[in-house]
Design an enzyme around this catalytic site. Structure first.
Site, PDB file in Angstrom:
ATOM      1  N   LYS A 251       0.837  -1.199   0.000  1.00 46.99           N
ATOM      2  CA  LYS A 251       0.000   0.000   0.000  1.00 46.99           C
ATOM      3  C   LYS A 251       0.877   1.257   0.000  1.00 46.99           C
ATOM      4  CE  LYS A 251      -3.834  -2.487   2.042  1.00 46.99           C
ATOM      5  NZ  LYS A 251      -4.750  -2.804   3.143  1.00 46.99           N
TER       6      LYS A 251
ATOM      7  N   GLN B 155      -4.924  -1.912   9.273  1.00 44.38           N
ATOM      8  CA  GLN B 155      -4.774  -3.221   8.638  1.00 44.38           C
ATOM      9  C   GLN B 155      -5.293  -4.314   9.574  1.00 44.38           C
ATOM     10  OE1 GLN B 155      -3.727  -3.498   5.495  1.00 44.38           O
ATOM     11  NE2 GLN B 155      -3.868  -5.722   5.445  1.00 44.38           N
TER      12      GLN B 155
ATOM     13  N   ASP C 217     -11.505   1.872   2.890  1.00 44.92           N
ATOM     14  CA  ASP C 217     -11.719   0.423   2.790  1.00 44.92           C
ATOM     15  C   ASP C 217     -13.194   0.109   2.529  1.00 44.92           C
ATOM     16  OD1 ASP C 217      -9.456  -1.213   2.957  1.00 44.92           O
ATOM     17  OD2 ASP C 217      -9.340  -1.029   5.148  1.00 44.92           O
TER      18      ASP C 217
END
Ligand code: GUN
Length: 283
Positions: free
Chosen positions: A56, A100, A123
């Site tokens: 990322k 995460q 997300d």
């Protein structure tokens, strides 16, 4: 019997194309003084998470985003993590924010996700965003489903009016991808581990999205001619090999489309995260 060629949908190539488009848009935004910013928080030492987070970070660099990565020790308390999220929620340089997953066992995952400002939830994990998706309002779409839809469209096959079967009902993939296929005017069926007649359901599908998490679970005898098959599976075998939920070998010589594993859905997910962060910065 006539032999066909199984057509593979190249996710690596599409992801690269999308990243180049994002990069160009970022250059235009920068000329106006806007730099999209993504913050990624990782707690603990999970090996797979470390790779995802590094990827990322690299993707941000590639498209020209500002990025902050917080690698916090396993011992981080929930309160410390929530404090960091609160600070990043108010940081104007940050347009997208994610923690995460998985988080260590002593931290309540739900509390952490719910602490994220929905306007920065790139997300697309928050109820606000999933709810907006359900009722057809603008929302951050979860990244993997968003990548699946982009891949289906690459085949040039019209989604409207088609029969789509989604296998898997997770909040991250199965449910949102079903909503997005519905929005694209497909007739959608969601199958799962308790479905009694999976093969019969699958044999009706023009579009299959496999998000089961079982290596080679779906085989060619379950797929009808002409179908587009999107394989979300990422199953690591004991020998280290990565396989999908769909047995590619059993589809060779068939008149179908398939996303390979690796090189299909995988490369699209982080690219869609970049897309969502860009959208957040331009809102
Ligand atoms: N862990 C595995 N995939 C994901 C993802 O897409 N987002 C977050 N936040 N954690 C993950």
């Amino acid at each position: 019997m006539q032999k066909f060629m199984l057509k593979l949908i190249d996710g690596k190539q599409l992801a690269q194309k999308r990243r180049e488009e994002i990069k160009r848009t970022v250059e235009q935004l920068k000329a106006k003084g806007i730099v999209p910013g993504l913050a990624v928080v990782l707690v603990g030492e999970d090996a797979a998470s470390q790779i995802y987070v590094r990827n990322k970070e690299k993707a941000c660099e590639e498209v020209g985003f500002y990025s902050e990565v917080y690698r916090l020790p396993e011992s981080t308390s929930q309160e410390e993590l929530l404090q960091l999220i609160k600070r990043l929620n108010h940081d104007e340089k940050i347009h997208g924010l994610l923690v995460q997953l998985p988080v260590p066992a002593h931290i309540d995952e739900k509390a952490v996700i719910h602490a994220i400002d929905a306007r920065k939830d790139v997300d697309g994990f928050l109820p606000e965003n999933l709810g907006s998706l359900l009722i057809g309002e603008p929302a951050f779409e979860p990244c993997t489903p968003k990548g699946c839809i982009d891949l289906i469209k690459q085949t040039g096959i019209e989604i409207t009016g088609k029969k789509a079967v989604v296998v898997g009902r997770s909040n991250i993939v199965g449910k949102p991808v079903a909503m997005m296929l519905l929005r694209e005017n497909a007739t959608v069926t969601i199958c799962h581990s308790k479905t009694k007649n999976l093969k019969e359901e699958l044999l009706t599908a023009d579009i299959v999205v496999a998000a089961v998490g079982k290596s080679n679970f779906i085989t060619g005898d379950m797929i009808k001619d002409g179908a587009v098959v999107i394989d979300v599976g990422m199953n690591r075998l004991e020998n280290g090999k990565l396989t999908g939920d769909v047995d590619q070998a059993s589809l060779e010589g068939r008149d179908c489309w398939l996303t390979p594993v690796p090189g299909g859905v995988g490369p699209m997910t982080i690219t869609m995260l970049m897309q969502n962060t860009l959208e957040s910065a331009t809102r």
